[in-house]
Design an enzyme around this catalytic site. Structure first.
Site, PDB file in Angstrom:
ATOM      1  N   CYS A 177       0.832  -1.201   0.000  1.00  0.00           N
ATOM      2  CA  CYS A 177       0.000   0.000   0.000  1.00  0.00           C
ATOM      3  C   CYS A 177       0.870   1.257   0.000  1.00  0.00           C
ATOM      4  O   CYS A 177       0.456   2.298  -0.510  1.00  0.00           O
ATOM      5  CB  CYS A 177      -0.952  -0.005   1.190  1.00  0.00           C
ATOM      6  SG  CYS A 177      -0.166  -0.402   2.762  1.00  0.00           S
ATOM      7  N   HIS A 603      -1.417   7.373   7.008  1.00  0.00           N
ATOM      8  CA  HIS A 603      -1.054   6.090   7.625  1.00  0.00           C
ATOM      9  C   HIS A 603      -2.035   5.804   8.748  1.00  0.00           C
ATOM     10  O   HIS A 603      -2.293   6.661   9.601  1.00  0.00           O
ATOM     11  CB  HIS A 603       0.369   6.144   8.182  1.00  0.00           C
ATOM     12  CG  HIS A 603       0.772   4.895   8.933  1.00  0.00           C
ATOM     13  ND1 HIS A 603       0.597   4.763  10.291  1.00  0.00           N
ATOM     14  CD2 HIS A 603       1.323   3.733   8.506  1.00  0.00           C
ATOM     15  CE1 HIS A 603       1.039   3.571  10.672  1.00  0.00           C
ATOM     16  NE2 HIS A 603       1.485   2.934   9.613  1.00  0.00           N
ATOM     17  N   HIS A 611      -1.574   0.696   7.513  1.00  0.00           N
ATOM     18  CA  HIS A 611      -1.999   0.726   6.122  1.00  0.00           C
ATOM     19  C   HIS A 611      -1.877   2.154   5.607  1.00  0.00           C
ATOM     20  O   HIS A 611      -2.114   3.113   6.339  1.00  0.00           O
ATOM     21  CB  HIS A 611      -3.449   0.236   6.019  1.00  0.00           C
ATOM     22  CG  HIS A 611      -3.991   0.245   4.625  1.00  0.00           C
ATOM     23  ND1 HIS A 611      -3.546  -0.616   3.647  1.00  0.00           N
ATOM     24  CD2 HIS A 611      -4.946   1.014   4.033  1.00  0.00           C
ATOM     25  CE1 HIS A 611      -4.205  -0.377   2.526  1.00  0.00           C
ATOM     26  NE2 HIS A 611      -5.052   0.617   2.735  1.00  0.00           N
TER      27      HIS A 611
END
Length: 1080
Positions: A177, A603, A611
């Site tokens: 990601c 974040h 993630h």
């Protein structure tokens, strides 16, 4: 100094600063002195330095100002240099000795040239490799993460088809990601996009790269071009970045499951791009200094002005991503102010050359793309691991950088001095105001105006001439009362607060003199939990004269007015100072360097797991878009603020990307030079990439075509199998009818002997069945009742007239049911398909054919009259022409009803299991009931059940399972922990995307509760094996993707008759209605 020496000095200084930057990035330690000590102890070996900081928990030494404020003289450093090289053979470059400087340059030249000749890799990259290996080794020793589950594509390519010109997402190929967030932010800079797409490798290295750097960078550039071209012209909803990611991962020398840091990856990406474009620029130059477009786009310069031990210095330095500390600041400007001023700056612009040291940074040249790294991690020395800072930090959508420019140095210093003076005055005023608002010398303090008001109320209360302990009836029982009782005291009175004068309670206290003379019981404060109801409402002075009261009231009134006026004046002054500070830089001359927010990288999670996703502004559509791996959705500034500012949950901005608002070429579309038309899609691509995308699109078209052929074949096979089964059932029914008595129920055909001699379709399961079930008897009784009523009301006794009358009677009855407003436990749609059809406005022809089919049932042939009506109904069915009733539509309506019954069964069983606290088994039934019900509701509000009800129990079941699993994890017992994490991994985590996809507030809050429960364990002491399991599990829980990776098949459903289904559904719904609201 020669040009070559300057370059060598830059290289040496760049190496030493890179060591500090990488060590800071890995450990999270921001103390420069501590970092330098670690490097010195380890003799420059970063692996040992990491061990020194993390394992030995080194003490922080006293800061040496001479070292801390020494500024490196670097002309092209990508990072801000604030420390000196920590080595055992340090050469002092702060003095005027030019021999020391020459020796340092020579040493740096010798080391750098030798390493580059041998490997083709700079010492900077070798240092990065070593420190990453050290970090990975540490992670493996303490965390031992396993391979993260990689997303699997939907087998149906139509689910992966791009809609119109929607932005293309990037597939998460295993904790990537971070890659998606950065690449999408850069791709949406159209100037950067054009540079990458039109990049061509230098001709001299196309056949054989000269060194390892060229061997690595050039393939990566080609893969990045391929990826960008697919993001421009692909027919896919999202594309796979695996090939580019693999090259990056090889360079990082990291395991597949390790999540990379955004800033670390961005540094590396820009380095590679700079190197690749530098090679091209050097080839294209013709005697001129080569221009690197990456440097011109992302790198700027600032001037470091300072005083070191009384000596002034000025150095120009280059920067890329500008790091900012978050802790202790409320907004971006405060962060920038702190970053631009270090130390005691009074000596910088004063005539007194004292021994104090400090420095200021002033931007001389800002890049078109200005990137800020927000440092949201700090290293916890006690725990030996990094922790995330969740503090709130606000940032504007338009940032004016004028106050930080070197050309505005003088006016900014004046304004900063003015702001400093105003803040000192503001602090003084706030302290004065606090004395008014928190008056007193004890632990409890109150507003002074209220204290004066209470004193005035006390003084003006009716005097009590006797002691509160006199005239007590000692014979009365404790808590007992005699005489008239007064109203019970309020909560305010129980806490010794005085009621306002003139209030109902105060009037009650003084209304009856006779009542005050009654004997009252003794109040025992340590044995009685409540005040006796006949105690006076509040204390009052025993002796006060009218003159005393008049003087005292006058003083108290005057003092209270003075205090209130003083308070208002202070508050007004504070507000004016705040406003003055806010508007200090709002004049036009300080709003000439506007930077608009282009992207925010977010974040979510903790330091060890989380993630990433990105919010990117679309200037052409004038809205924010959220790029979350394969999911690209419309967003808003409000959502961005909620997820990015921090302080609200575990999500916060990690990187801010601003672009110069006066340079529109950064985001301008490209136009055809001949036609003037805006280029889009494949027209934006050079010939080689256009062919590459065309081939990929052809493959995707072929995949969809093959899928369609496969599905058509499967549908044909299912149709043939269904027809064969129907034919077999009809044959069996015919054989059964000749061998059994007429009283035995017979199978009913939905369509009997159609004109085109098609095979009759199988009966719907909710209509008559071959066996004599309660369901068939119930429906048969309804038909017989309608026929009997028709016979009684109809004068003409012909079978056709009776059939028409019976159909009218039955339709009227069912219409009444459909129009009734019934509670959920009495759902008439379950009792009869016609009720469902009426409520959902089915076509009249569908209703007529369904009713005819019911009267054509062989089960009605129990006497001659019913048999004749049945035959007329069957004949009418045969006479219906295909153009009169669309059989495909007819079947779709009946299939929808079958789906409604199945959804009801899923819901019923799920609620029954939920009520029995069997949450593990209940979950799948509730999940599928919600999914199927949502599909039904797309066609109409009465096609399914209450979506809020289903969503509530789906959500509650997940929360209950999360609670169970967390309790098992907290037990610390290995079997319990394994079972708990199994529940989360196999049941809860796969369901989270289902709650995220519709962005419902209650579902999002439930997910946040679940995540917070598990994230709370990160700061707790636990066994190492539990820490490993937790660190392995958290990335899956914190994954914000809405893609369903893997899921259980729906449970097998038992067959229920209509009567049994209605009774069980009614029971469970009635039981839920009896629950209190919080239990539903």
């Amino acid at each position: 100094m020669t040009v070559e020496q300057n370059v060598l000095q830059q290289h040496s200084q760049k190496h030493q600063q890179t060591l500090l930057n990488q060590l800071r990035e890995v450990t999270g330690t921001t103390d420069v002195q501590l970092l330098q000590q670690a490097l010195q102890v380890s003799n420059g070996d970063l692996a040992e330095a990491v061990a020194f900081l993390t394992e030995k928990n080194a003490k922080v030494p006293q800061q040496d100002e001479a070292t801390y404020y020494q500024t490196s003289q670097v002309a092209n450093d990508r990072y801000i240099s604030v420390g000196s090289q920590a080595d055992t053979n340090v050469i002092d470059l702060t003095g005027d000795d030019k021999d020391d400087l020459q020796r340092a340059i020579a040493l740096s030249l010798e080391e750098s040239n030798r390493a580059f000749r041998e490997t083709g890799i700079t010492d900077e990259e070798q240092a990065i490799s070593r420190v990453l290996e050290a970090s990975i080794a540490e992670n493996k020793a303490s965390l031992k993460r396993t391979h993260t589950e990689v997303w699997s594509d939907s087998p149906n390519p139509h689910d992966r088809k791009r809609m119109d010109n929607c932005p293309v997402g990037l597939k998460n190929v295993g904790n990537t990601c971070w890659f998606s967030a950065v690449i999408q932010s850069l791709f949406n800079l159209l100037e950067f996009q054009r540079l990458v797409l039109h990049y061509s490798p230098p001709a001299r290295v196309q056949d054989l790269p000269r060194n390892q750097k060229e061997h690595r960078n050039l393939p990566f550039m080609q893969e990045l071009r391929n990826l960008f071209s697919l993001m421009v012209g692909s027919k896919r909803k999202y594309v796979d970045p695996s090939r580019a990611v693999e090259i990056l991962k090889d360079a990082f020398k990291s395991s597949e499951s390790q999540q990379q840091d955004v800033s670390e990856f961005t540094h590396k990406l820009l380095d590679w791009l700079e190197d690749a474009f530098q090679m091209k620029a050097e080839e294209d130059r013709e005697g001129e200094k080569p221009k690197n477009p990456m440097v011109e786009l992302f790198y700027g310069r600032f001037l470091a002005v300072g005083v070191l031990e009384g000596k002034k210095f000025e150095n120009t330095e280059m920067f890329g991503q500008y790091p900012l500390q978050v802790n202790g600041f409320k907004d971006l400007h405060e962060c920038l102010e702190a970053a631009m001023i270090e130390g005691e700056i009074e000596s910088l612009h004063s005539a007194d050359n004292s021994a104090r040291s400090g420095q200021e940074h002033w931007f001389t040249e800002l890049p078109p793309v200005l990137t800020f790294e927000l440092s949201r991690f700090e290293f916890n020395q006690a725990l030996g691991r990094p922790e995330k800072i969740h503090n709130k930090l606000e940032f504007p959508s338009m940032l004016y950088m004028d106050r930080y420019m070197d050309r505005n140095r003088d006016i900014t210093r004046i304004k900063r001095e003015e702001i400093r003076r105003l803040k000192e005055h503001l602090t003084l005023l706030q302290q004065r105001l606090e004395r008014y608002l928190s008056y007193g010398s004890g632990p409890k303090r109150f507003p002074l105006a209220d204290v004066l008001q209470y004193a005035m109320e006390f003084a003006s209360s009716k005097p009590v001439c006797t002691s509160p302990v006199e005239d007590v009836d000692t014979s009365a029982p404790p808590g007992g009362t005699t005489g008239q009782q007064l109203p019970p005291p309020s909560t305010v009175e129980q806490s010794s607060a005085v009621p306002p004068e003139g209030s109902a309670l105060a009037q009650a206290a003084t209304a009856s003199p006779a009542a005050q003379q009654q004997r009252v019981p003794i109040h025992k404060p340590f044995t009685q939990s409540r005040l006796p109801p006949d105690l006076p409402m509040h204390p009052a002075p025993r002796h006060i004269t009218e003159e005393e009261l008049r003087v005292l009231e006058g003083c108290l009134h005057r003092w209270r007015s003075e205090v209130e006026n003083d308070t208002r004046d202070l508050q007004g002054s504070i507000s004016r100072i705040h406003r003055t500070i806010d508007l200090m830089y709002s004049d036009k001359s300080m709003m000439q360097v506007p930077y608009r927010l282009h992207a925010v990288l977010v974040h979510e999670g903790q330091a060890n797991a989380g993630h990433y996703w990105a919010y990117i502004y679309d200037p052409h559509q004038r809205r924010w878009m959220k790029y979350n791996d394969i999911s690209v959705t419309k967003s808003s500034w409000e959502e961005l603020v909620r997820d990015s500012f921090g302080g609200y949950r575990n999500a916060s901005a990690y990187c801010l990307m601003y672009i110069n608002d006066k340079k529109p070429f950064l985001i301008e579309e490209e136009f055809d030079k001949e036609t003037g038309q805006m280029l889009s899609g494949l027209d934006k691509l050079p010939p080689d990439l256009k062919q590459y995308v065309k081939e990929d699109n052809d493959l995707f078209d072929k995949e969809m075509e093959e899928w369609d052929i496969l599905q058509a074949r499967k549908a044909q096979q299912e149709k043939l199998a269904l027809a064969a089964a129907a034919a077999a059932a009809a044959a069996a029914a015919a054989a059964s009818s000749t061998s059994t008595s007429s009283s035995s129920p017979q199978p009913m055909s939905v369509e009997s002997s159609p004109p085109d001699n098609a095979v009759p379709q199988q009966d719907p399961e909710y209509m008559e069945q071959p066996s004599p079930t309660n369901d068939s008897k119930h429906l048969q009784e309804d038909m017989e009742r309608a026929i009997s009523k028709a016979v009684a009301e109809q004068e003409e006794r012909s079978p056709e007239a009776l059939l028409n009358a019976a159909i009218k009677v039955e339709y009227t009855r069912l219409l009444r049911f459909a129009q009734e407003d019934t509670p959920p436990e009495n759902d008439y749609r379950l009792q009869h398909v016609i009720v469902y059809f009426i409520q959902n406005q089915a076509p009249k022809k569908i209703l007529e054919r369904t009713l005819l089919t019911q009267f054509a049932d062989r089960n009605l042939a129990f006497d001659e009259r019913c048999k004749s009506i049945m035959n007329v109904a069957r004949a009418k069915l045969d006479l219906i022409k295909p153009e009169e009733v669309n059989m495909d539509e007819y079947e779709i309506w009946h299939q929808d009803y079958r789906n409604f019954r199945e959804t009801t069964i899923f819901l019923m069983i799920g609620l029954e299991l939920f009520q029995k606290t069997n949450y593990v088994e209940a979950l799948m039934y509730l999940i599928y009931s919600y999914q199927y019900n949502r599909e039904l509701l797309v066609k109409g509000p009465y096609r399914g059940h209450d979506e809020e009800l289903l969503g509530h129990y789906r959500r509650e079941c997940l929360l209950k399972l999360n609670e169970q699993a967390a309790a098992m994890f907290e037990s610390g017992e290995e079997p319990e922990v394994t079972t708990g994490l199994g529940i989360m991994n196999e049941l809860v985590v796969p369901c989270i995307p289902l709650l995220l996809v519709h962005d419902a507030e209650k579902d999002l809050l439930a997910i946040e509760d679940m995540r917070n429960r598990w994230c709370s364990y990160l700061g707790q002491e636990m066994e190492s094996n539990l820490q490993e399991k937790l660190t392995d599990f958290l990335p899956k829980l914190l994954d914000c993707s809405t893609e369903i990776k893997s899921f259980h098949d729906p449970p097998k459903l038992p067959t229920y008759s209509t009567l049994e289904l209605c009774e069980r559904f009614s029971r469970i719904m009635a039981a839920l209605c009896r629950l209190p609201t919080e239990g539903r």
